[in-house]
Design a protein around this motif. Sequence first.
Motif, PDB file in Angstrom:
ATOM      1  N   GLY A  77       0.801  -1.215   0.000  1.00 26.57           N
ATOM      2  CA  GLY A  77       0.000   0.000   0.000  1.00 26.57           C
ATOM      3  C   GLY A  77       0.831   1.262   0.000  1.00 26.57           C
ATOM      4  N   SER A  78       2.091   1.155   0.407  1.00 27.67           N
ATOM      5  CA  SER A  78       2.948   2.343   0.428  1.00 27.67           C
ATOM      6  C   SER A  78       3.370   2.763  -0.978  1.00 27.67           C
ATOM      7  CB  SER A  78       4.185   2.091   1.297  1.00 27.67           C
ATOM      8  OG  SER A  78       4.999   1.083   0.726  1.00 27.67           O
ATOM      9  N   PHE A  79       3.188   1.860  -1.956  1.00 26.21           N
ATOM     10  CA  PHE A  79       3.449   2.188  -3.354  1.00 26.21           C
ATOM     11  C   PHE A  79       2.166   2.802  -3.901  1.00 26.21           C
ATOM     12  CE2 PHE A  79       3.665   1.168  -7.939  1.00 26.21           C
ATOM     13  CZ  PHE A  79       4.895   1.745  -8.229  1.00 26.21           C
ATOM     14  N   ARG A  80       2.180   4.097  -4.096  1.00 26.39           N
ATOM     15  CA  ARG A  80       0.948   4.822  -4.412  1.00 26.39           C
ATOM     16  C   ARG A  80       0.594   4.731  -5.896  1.00 26.39           C
ATOM     17  NH1 ARG A  80       1.297  10.653  -2.311  1.00 26.39           N
ATOM     18  NH2 ARG A  80      -0.926  10.564  -2.750  1.00 26.39           N
ATOM     19  N   THR A  81      -0.673   4.431  -6.138  1.00 23.21           N
ATOM     20  CA  THR A  81      -1.200   4.359  -7.500  1.00 23.21           C
ATOM     21  C   THR A  81      -2.595   4.970  -7.521  1.00 23.21           C
ATOM     22  OG1 THR A  81      -2.354   2.233  -7.266  1.00 23.21           O
ATOM     23  CG2 THR A  81       0.004   2.150  -7.821  1.00 23.21           C
ATOM     24  N   MET A  82      -3.137   5.146  -8.705  1.00 26.18           N
ATOM     25  CA  MET A  82      -4.514   5.607  -8.838  1.00 26.18           C
ATOM     26  C   MET A  82      -5.495   4.449  -8.708  1.00 26.18           C
ATOM     27  SD  MET A  82      -4.058   6.512 -12.897  1.00 26.18           S
ATOM     28  CE  MET A  82      -5.150   7.899 -12.798  1.00 26.18           C
ATOM     29  N   GLY A  83      -4.982   3.221  -8.716  1.00 28.57           N
ATOM     30  CA  GLY A  83      -5.824   2.053  -8.563  1.00 28.57           C
ATOM     31  C   GLY A  83      -5.428   0.944  -9.513  1.00 28.57           C
ATOM     32  N   MET A  84      -6.365   0.023  -9.710  1.00 28.44           N
ATOM     33  CA  MET A  84      -6.083  -1.158 -10.532  1.00 28.44           C
ATOM     34  C   MET A  84      -7.286  -1.511 -11.401  1.00 28.44           C
ATOM     35  SD  MET A  84      -4.856  -4.932  -9.239  1.00 28.44           S
ATOM     36  CE  MET A  84      -4.318  -6.198 -10.395  1.00 28.44           C
ATOM     37  N   LEU A  85      -6.981  -1.857 -12.640  1.00 30.18           N
ATOM     38  CA  LEU A  85      -7.968  -2.349 -13.595  1.00 30.18           C
ATOM     39  C   LEU A  85      -7.601  -3.791 -13.929  1.00 30.18           C
ATOM     40  CD1 LEU A  85     -10.183  -2.140 -15.839  1.00 30.18           C
ATOM     41  CD2 LEU A  85      -8.382  -1.208 -17.327  1.00 30.18           C
ATOM     42  N   ILE A  86      -8.554  -4.703 -13.793  1.00 30.40           N
ATOM     43  CA  ILE A  86      -8.334  -6.072 -14.242  1.00 30.40           C
ATOM     44  C   ILE A  86      -9.229  -6.298 -15.448  1.00 30.40           C
ATOM     45  CG2 ILE A  86      -8.375  -8.528 -13.663  1.00 30.40           C
ATOM     46  CD1 ILE A  86      -7.872  -7.810 -10.778  1.00 30.40           C
ATOM     47  N   ALA A  87      -8.585  -6.470 -16.607  1.00 30.09           N
ATOM     48  CA  ALA A  87      -9.300  -6.540 -17.877  1.00 30.09           C
ATOM     49  C   ALA A  87      -8.658  -7.590 -18.787  1.00 30.09           C
ATOM     50  CB  ALA A  87      -9.269  -5.160 -18.556  1.00 30.09           C
ATOM     51  N   PRO A  88      -9.316  -8.719 -18.985  1.00 28.65           N
ATOM     52  CA  PRO A  88     -10.578  -9.124 -18.388  1.00 28.65           C
ATOM     53  C   PRO A  88     -10.356  -9.708 -16.994  1.00 28.65           C
ATOM     54  CG  PRO A  88      -9.806 -10.863 -19.810  1.00 28.65           C
ATOM     55  CD  PRO A  88      -8.796  -9.740 -19.930  1.00 28.65           C
ATOM     56  N   CYS A  89     -11.434  -9.848 -16.254  1.00 31.23           N
ATOM     57  CA  CYS A  89     -11.370 -10.437 -14.921  1.00 31.23           C
ATOM     58  C   CYS A  89     -12.153 -11.746 -14.918  1.00 31.23           C
ATOM     59  CB  CYS A  89     -11.943  -9.482 -13.879  1.00 31.23           C
ATOM     60  SG  CYS A  89     -11.839 -10.110 -12.186  1.00 31.23           S
ATOM     61  N   SER A  90     -11.461 -12.829 -14.627  1.00 30.43           N
ATOM     62  CA  SER A  90     -12.132 -14.130 -14.564  1.00 30.43           C
ATOM     63  C   SER A  90     -12.922 -14.260 -13.266  1.00 30.43           C
ATOM     64  CB  SER A  90     -11.094 -15.260 -14.645  1.00 30.43           C
ATOM     65  OG  SER A  90     -10.267 -15.237 -13.485  1.00 30.43           O
ATOM     66  N   VAL A  91     -13.839 -15.190 -13.240  1.00 31.56           N
ATOM     67  CA  VAL A  91     -14.605 -15.453 -12.023  1.00 31.56           C
ATOM     68  C   VAL A  91     -13.674 -15.931 -10.914  1.00 31.56           C
ATOM     69  CG1 VAL A  91     -16.291 -17.030 -11.006  1.00 31.56           C
ATOM     70  CG2 VAL A  91     -16.836 -15.833 -13.114  1.00 31.56           C
ATOM     71  N   ARG A  92     -12.669 -16.712 -11.273  1.00 33.79           N
ATOM     72  CA  ARG A  92     -11.724 -17.185 -10.262  1.00 33.79           C
ATOM     73  C   ARG A  92     -10.998 -16.015  -9.611  1.00 33.79           C
ATOM     74  NH1 ARG A  92      -6.620 -21.436 -10.706  1.00 33.79           N
ATOM     75  NH2 ARG A  92      -5.709 -20.844  -8.719  1.00 33.79           N
ATOM     76  N   THR A  93     -10.493 -15.097 -10.418  1.00 35.41           N
ATOM     77  CA  THR A  93      -9.793 -13.935  -9.881  1.00 35.41           C
ATOM     78  C   THR A  93     -10.726 -13.077  -9.046  1.00 35.41           C
ATOM     79  OG1 THR A  93      -8.220 -13.914 -11.721  1.00 35.41           O
ATOM     80  CG2 THR A  93      -8.503 -11.855 -10.508  1.00 35.41           C
ATOM     81  N   MET A  94     -11.924 -12.842  -9.553  1.00 36.06           N
ATOM     82  CA  MET A  94     -12.920 -12.060  -8.825  1.00 36.06           C
ATOM     83  C   MET A  94     -13.212 -12.690  -7.460  1.00 36.06           C
ATOM     84  SD  MET A  94     -16.890 -11.280  -9.914  1.00 36.06           S
ATOM     85  CE  MET A  94     -17.396 -13.012  -9.756  1.00 36.06           C
ATOM     86  N   SER A  95     -13.394 -14.002  -7.444  1.00 33.97           N
ATOM     87  CA  SER A  95     -13.733 -14.700  -6.200  1.00 33.97           C
ATOM     88  C   SER A  95     -12.582 -14.661  -5.198  1.00 33.97           C
ATOM     89  CB  SER A  95     -14.114 -16.151  -6.515  1.00 33.97           C
ATOM     90  OG  SER A  95     -15.218 -16.193  -7.396  1.00 33.97           O
ATOM     91  N   GLU A  96     -11.367 -14.774  -5.710  1.00 29.81           N
ATOM     92  CA  GLU A  96     -10.198 -14.723  -4.830  1.00 29.81           C
ATOM     93  C   GLU A  96     -10.070 -13.348  -4.181  1.00 29.81           C
ATOM     94  OE1 GLU A  96      -5.480 -15.285  -5.533  1.00 29.81           O
ATOM     95  OE2 GLU A  96      -6.756 -16.929  -6.231  1.00 29.81           O
ATOM     96  N   ILE A  97     -10.303 -12.314  -4.954  1.00 26.47           N
ATOM     97  CA  ILE A  97     -10.237 -10.948  -4.407  1.00 26.47           C
ATOM     98  C   ILE A  97     -11.305 -10.761  -3.341  1.00 26.47           C
ATOM     99  CG2 ILE A  97     -10.493  -8.497  -4.942  1.00 26.47           C
ATOM    100  CD1 ILE A  97      -9.502  -9.248  -7.826  1.00 26.47           C
ATOM    101  N   ALA A  98     -12.509 -11.247  -3.625  1.00 32.66           N
ATOM    102  CA  ALA A  98     -13.624 -11.082  -2.684  1.00 32.66           C
ATOM    103  C   ALA A  98     -13.367 -11.796  -1.362  1.00 32.66           C
ATOM    104  CB  ALA A  98     -14.920 -11.589  -3.313  1.00 32.66           C
ATOM    105  N   SER A  99     -12.669 -12.932  -1.425  1.00 32.97           N
ATOM    106  CA  SER A  99     -12.414 -13.714  -0.207  1.00 32.97           C
ATOM    107  C   SER A  99     -11.328 -13.095   0.661  1.00 32.97           C
ATOM    108  CB  SER A  99     -12.007 -15.147  -0.567  1.00 32.97           C
ATOM    109  OG  SER A  99     -10.680 -15.172  -1.082  1.00 32.97           O
ATOM    110  N   GLY A 100     -10.460 -12.291   0.042  1.00 33.13           N
ATOM    111  CA  GLY A 100      -9.340 -11.719   0.783  1.00 33.13           C
ATOM    112  C   GLY A 100      -8.188 -12.678   0.970  1.00 33.13           C
ATOM    113  N   VAL A 101      -8.334 -13.903   0.457  1.00 35.40           N
ATOM    114  CA  VAL A 101      -7.262 -14.903   0.529  1.00 35.40           C
ATOM    115  C   VAL A 101      -6.504 -14.841  -0.784  1.00 35.40           C
ATOM    116  CG1 VAL A 101      -6.686 -17.330   0.867  1.00 35.40           C
ATOM    117  CG2 VAL A 101      -8.670 -16.352   2.032  1.00 35.40           C
ATOM    118  N   THR A 102      -5.421 -14.098  -0.802  1.00 34.74           N
ATOM    119  CA  THR A 102      -4.711 -13.839  -2.051  1.00 34.74           C
ATOM    120  C   THR A 102      -3.579 -14.844  -2.255  1.00 34.74           C
ATOM    121  OG1 THR A 102      -3.261 -12.250  -0.932  1.00 34.74           O
ATOM    122  CG2 THR A 102      -5.273 -11.390  -1.909  1.00 34.74           C
ATOM    123  N   SER A 103      -3.535 -15.434  -3.447  1.00 38.48           N
ATOM    124  CA  SER A 103      -2.527 -16.461  -3.720  1.00 38.48           C
ATOM    125  C   SER A 103      -1.562 -16.067  -4.826  1.00 38.48           C
ATOM    126  CB  SER A 103      -3.220 -17.776  -4.097  1.00 38.48           C
ATOM    127  OG  SER A 103      -3.918 -17.633  -5.320  1.00 38.48           O
TER     128      SER A 103
END
Length: 198
Positions: A77-103
């Motif tokens: 978080g100390s590396f400052r950005t305007m944010g992140m775009l995931i394009a395209p975003c798979s359901v697997r990636t979306m679900s992993e982000i939602a769970s907070g368990v990042t692999s």
Amino acid sequence: MDARQRLVVGISGASGAVYGIRSLELARAAGIETHLVVSRAALLTLHQELGLQKDDLETKADIVHPVQDIGASIASGSFRTMGMLIAPCSVRTMSEIASGVTSSLMSRAADVVLKERRRLVLMVRETPLHLGHLRTMTALTEMGAAIMPPVPAFYAHPGSLDEMVTHSSARALDLFGIDTDAIQRWGGLKDALTENAP
């Protein structure tokens, strides 16, 4: 580099790698520094859909981070950005982000964006959607993400698939305040039918 001019772009394995590529091209043209992370599945999709290799993709970004490099700058978080775009975003990636368990660095970078209250835009590519997908999207929206499936804008009268891809990608960048001048914006109905509308 001003954090307002730095964007993280992720490309996951869902169909539509071209959206990530076009977003990188448009961001570069707008003077934005891009940090790219690509999943292993995305490399397969890239070759299958576009006949491109990893090297072809990496020339589109300013900085490329290996997906397994959890010590990369974008993982903090100390590396400052305007944010992140995931394009395209798979359901697997979306679900992993939602769970907070990042692999992987992809989901870790997205998690960082959320915890720092920055903009996270997910161009989710899946259809039809079942209830689990919809609940995951709701959870992510409640966490601060923007769910933006790449939906064509037919009011712009696109003449090609390329124009449709450009429009969706430019609209995604709009959500970060990046103006690409690459799209025809809605200016209201200008048809004779509107003159007779009740």
